[in-house]
Design an enzyme around this catalytic site. Structure first.
Site, mmCIF file in Angstrom:
data_model
loop_
_atom_site.group_PDB
_atom_site.id
_atom_site.type_symbol
_atom_site.label_atom_id
_atom_site.label_comp_id
_atom_site.label_asym_id
_atom_site.label_seq_id
_atom_site.Cartn_x
_atom_site.Cartn_y
_atom_site.Cartn_z
ATOM 1 N N SER A 20 0.835 -1.204 0.000
ATOM 2 C CA SER A 20 0.000 0.000 0.000
ATOM 3 C C SER A 20 0.870 1.254 0.000
ATOM 4 C CB SER A 20 -0.942 -0.006 1.203
ATOM 5 O OG SER A 20 -0.229 -0.255 2.381
ATOM 6 N N GLU A 22 0.947 5.451 0.914
ATOM 7 C CA GLU A 22 0.290 6.545 1.644
ATOM 8 C C GLU A 22 0.681 7.895 1.035
ATOM 9 O OE1 GLU A 22 0.140 6.362 5.972
ATOM 10 O OE2 GLU A 22 0.623 8.501 6.034
ATOM 11 N N ASP A 115 -3.212 14.308 16.323
ATOM 12 C CA ASP A 115 -2.333 15.025 17.260
ATOM 13 C C ASP A 115 -2.773 16.470 17.415
ATOM 14 O OD1 ASP A 115 -0.482 13.070 18.040
ATOM 15 O OD2 ASP A 115 0.437 13.167 16.045
ATOM 16 N N PHE A 224 11.191 14.246 11.542
ATOM 17 C CA PHE A 224 10.115 13.255 11.736
ATOM 18 C C PHE A 224 10.407 12.398 12.959
ATOM 19 C CE2 PHE A 224 8.996 12.844 6.905
ATOM 20 C CZ PHE A 224 8.381 14.072 6.947
ATOM 21 N N HIS A 274 3.655 -1.045 3.870
ATOM 22 C CA HIS A 274 2.911 0.204 3.701
ATOM 23 C C HIS A 274 3.950 1.311 3.548
ATOM 24 C CE1 HIS A 274 -0.417 3.085 4.334
ATOM 25 N NE2 HIS A 274 0.419 3.767 5.090
HETATM 26 P P1 FAD Z 1 -4.777 6.175 20.167
HETATM 27 O O1 FAD Z 1 -4.875 4.748 19.822
HETATM 28 O O2 FAD Z 1 -5.996 6.852 20.697
HETATM 29 O O3 FAD Z 1 -3.582 6.350 21.209
HETATM 30 C C1 FAD Z 1 -3.132 7.659 21.568
HETATM 31 C C2 FAD Z 1 -2.418 7.608 22.918
HETATM 32 O O4 FAD Z 1 -3.366 7.300 23.933
HETATM 33 C C3 FAD Z 1 -1.358 6.516 23.008
HETATM 34 O O5 FAD Z 1 -0.308 7.014 23.815
HETATM 35 C C4 FAD Z 1 -2.062 5.362 23.717
HETATM 36 O O6 FAD Z 1 -1.167 4.529 24.440
HETATM 37 C C5 FAD Z 1 -2.999 6.125 24.640
HETATM 38 N N1 FAD Z 1 -4.245 5.398 24.933
HETATM 39 C C6 FAD Z 1 -5.031 4.736 24.061
HETATM 40 N N2 FAD Z 1 -6.108 4.228 24.681
HETATM 41 C C7 FAD Z 1 -5.998 4.577 25.994
HETATM 42 C C8 FAD Z 1 -6.792 4.373 27.166
HETATM 43 N N3 FAD Z 1 -7.937 3.688 27.087
HETATM 44 N N4 FAD Z 1 -6.381 4.903 28.340
HETATM 45 C C9 FAD Z 1 -5.234 5.621 28.426
HETATM 46 N N5 FAD Z 1 -4.433 5.850 27.349
HETATM 47 C C10 FAD Z 1 -4.809 5.340 26.157
HETATM 48 N N6 FAD Z 1 -2.292 11.757 12.241
HETATM 49 C C11 FAD Z 1 -3.078 12.658 11.588
HETATM 50 O O7 FAD Z 1 -3.360 13.739 12.128
HETATM 51 N N7 FAD Z 1 -3.575 12.396 10.336
HETATM 52 C C12 FAD Z 1 -3.306 11.243 9.679
HETATM 53 O O8 FAD Z 1 -3.777 11.021 8.560
HETATM 54 C C13 FAD Z 1 -2.456 10.280 10.330
HETATM 55 N N8 FAD Z 1 -2.159 9.095 9.723
HETATM 56 C C14 FAD Z 1 -1.416 8.157 10.389
HETATM 57 C C15 FAD Z 1 -1.150 6.923 9.773
HETATM 58 C C16 FAD Z 1 -0.416 5.949 10.433
HETATM 59 C C17 FAD Z 1 -0.176 4.626 9.758
HETATM 60 C C18 FAD Z 1 0.099 6.207 11.746
HETATM 61 C C19 FAD Z 1 0.924 5.170 12.459
HETATM 62 C C20 FAD Z 1 -0.141 7.429 12.359
HETATM 63 C C21 FAD Z 1 -0.908 8.421 11.702
HETATM 64 N N9 FAD Z 1 -1.189 9.660 12.300
HETATM 65 C C22 FAD Z 1 -1.977 10.583 11.637
HETATM 66 C C23 FAD Z 1 -0.625 10.012 13.615
HETATM 67 C C24 FAD Z 1 -1.569 9.661 14.785
HETATM 68 O O9 FAD Z 1 -2.770 10.387 14.705
HETATM 69 C C25 FAD Z 1 -0.824 10.020 16.081
HETATM 70 O O10 FAD Z 1 0.303 9.205 16.222
HETATM 71 C C26 FAD Z 1 -1.652 10.023 17.338
HETATM 72 O O11 FAD Z 1 -0.905 10.637 18.379
HETATM 73 C C27 FAD Z 1 -2.036 8.646 17.844
HETATM 74 O O12 FAD Z 1 -3.071 8.148 17.116
HETATM 75 P P2 FAD Z 1 -3.721 6.718 17.492
HETATM 76 O O13 FAD Z 1 -4.833 6.551 16.549
HETATM 77 O O14 FAD Z 1 -2.710 5.661 17.589
HETATM 78 O O15 FAD Z 1 -4.286 7.062 18.965
#
Ligand code: FAD
Length: 294
Positions: A20, A22, A115, A224, A274
């Site tokens: 894939s 991105e 973020d 990054f 990816h």
């Molecule tokens: P989560 O899974 O919600 O985790 C965030 C934090 O909260 C982590 O530290 C986790 O340990 C903690 N956490 C989770 N659940 C709990 C809980 N129940 N209690 C306490 N703590 C908890 N960002 C963008 O803005 N746009 C994009 O398009 C984008 N694409 C991405 C694509 C990929 C493949 C990746 C790996 C990242 C991407 N990101 C993007 C970045 C991402 O949004 C950030 O890294 C963000 O900080 C974490 O997202 P997450 O979905 O993993 O969050």
């Protein structure tokens, strides 16, 4: 267009990795013309399995994500995945976006938290979701999409309790209904394998796709790395230092390094690759050619 989980299931029966690409929304009209006129046609020669487009990253407008995935699907008949973040959205806004995604025939969502802007602390939007896991649950209950989630081989940068605690959160997020997992970029394969082992021991059966970035510019990759916590191995960082401002040599080294990384990942069982393309074609095409996958 198709669910990525089905594409992957079909490919894995033939022993082929799922590949894939991105992309992120372009900042200018010239960037968009170049992408659709040159970059994507070049990448399509490698027959990727699907493309994904980031959401809200780099200051781009959020509407652009849907427009781009839509155009990729229509003009190139390539399955796509729209990234979607919880940040600064209420549940109703998320529903409206998901309805629009569905209307455009897009089948897959990468469900993310997102973020905060630099200088802001993370806080849940009133009427919205706090963690990506809540978005996954919501999509599963109220919509019909293939769902991907993000994973962090070195642990998520905000998780001060350490990577194993982050991975416990990841397992819970997966259990909310994810189909596939995509990792953040990493440069040391041992980190990917450690996470893969952890998930396997936790009983996770869905594929963990490694996120690969071909390094083209040392300053950019250091930035990054600081932002997302993906460490640069010493040998790798030292070689980048040696190459200094020689951008051609840096790009060639980036291709060589990523090719070796991908080869080992696939040899040791990664289900696919990816690529963080940075909207460029040359390095990814070269890596896929080196691997015999183009
Ligand atoms: P989560 O899974 O919600 O985790 C965030 C934090 O909260 C982590 O530290 C986790 O340990 C903690 N956490 C989770 N659940 C709990 C809980 N129940 N209690 C306490 N703590 C908890 N960002 C963008 O803005 N746009 C994009 O398009 C984008 N694409 C991405 C694509 C990929 C493949 C990746 C790996 C990242 C991407 N990101 C993007 C970045 C991402 O949004 C950030 O890294 C963000 O900080 C974490 O997202 P997450 O979905 O993993 O969050």
């Amino acid at each position: 267009m198709r669910f990525i989980r089905d594409i992957h299931a079909e490919k894995s029966t033939t022993g082929q990795p799922t590949v894939s690409l991105e992309f992120f929304p372009f900042k200018t009209q010239a960037g968009e013309s170049k992408f659709f006129g040159k970059t994507l046609p070049a990448l399509m020669t490698a027959k990727p399995d699907y493309a994904s487009v980031t959401y809200g990253a780099g200051g781009s407008t959020r509407e652009k994500t849907l427009e781009i995935v839509d155009q990729i699907q229509k003009e190139f008949s390539l399955t796509t995945m729209a990234h979607l973040t919880c940040i600064k959205h209420t549940r109703d806004e998320i529903d409206a976006i998901l309805d629009e995604v569905k209307k455009r025939g897009i089948q897959n969502i990468l469900a993310l938290r997102g973020d905060p802007s630099p200088g802001e602390d993370w806080s849940r939007t009133e009427g919205g979701f706090e963690f990506a896991s809540e978005l996954v649950t919501h999509i599963r209950r109220h919509h019909d999409f293939g769902v991907a989630v993000a994973a962090f081989p070195e642990g998520h940068i905000d998780c001060i309790e350490g990577r194993e605690v982050d991975w416990q959160h990841l397992v819970r997020k997966i259990c909310c209904g994810a189909d596939i997992i995509i990792t953040q970029m990493f440069f040391n394969n041992a980190d990917y394998f450690r996470l893969a082992d952890y998930l396997s021991e936790a009983g996770v059966k869905i594929p963990l796709f490694p996120g690969i970035i071909p390094v083209a510019n040392a300053a950019q990759i250091r930035k990054f790395s600081t932002m997302c916590g993906a460490k640069l191995p010493e040998v790798f960082a030292a070689r980048l230092d040696e190459l200094g401002d020689d951008s051609d040599a840096t790009q060639e080294y980036g291709i060589e390094y990523a090719t070796a990384q991908c080869r080992e990942l696939l040899d040791r069982g990664a289900p696919g690759l990816h690529f963080y393309t940075l909207n460029k074609s040359r390095a990814v095409l070269k890596i896929l050619t080196n691997l015999g996958l183009a």
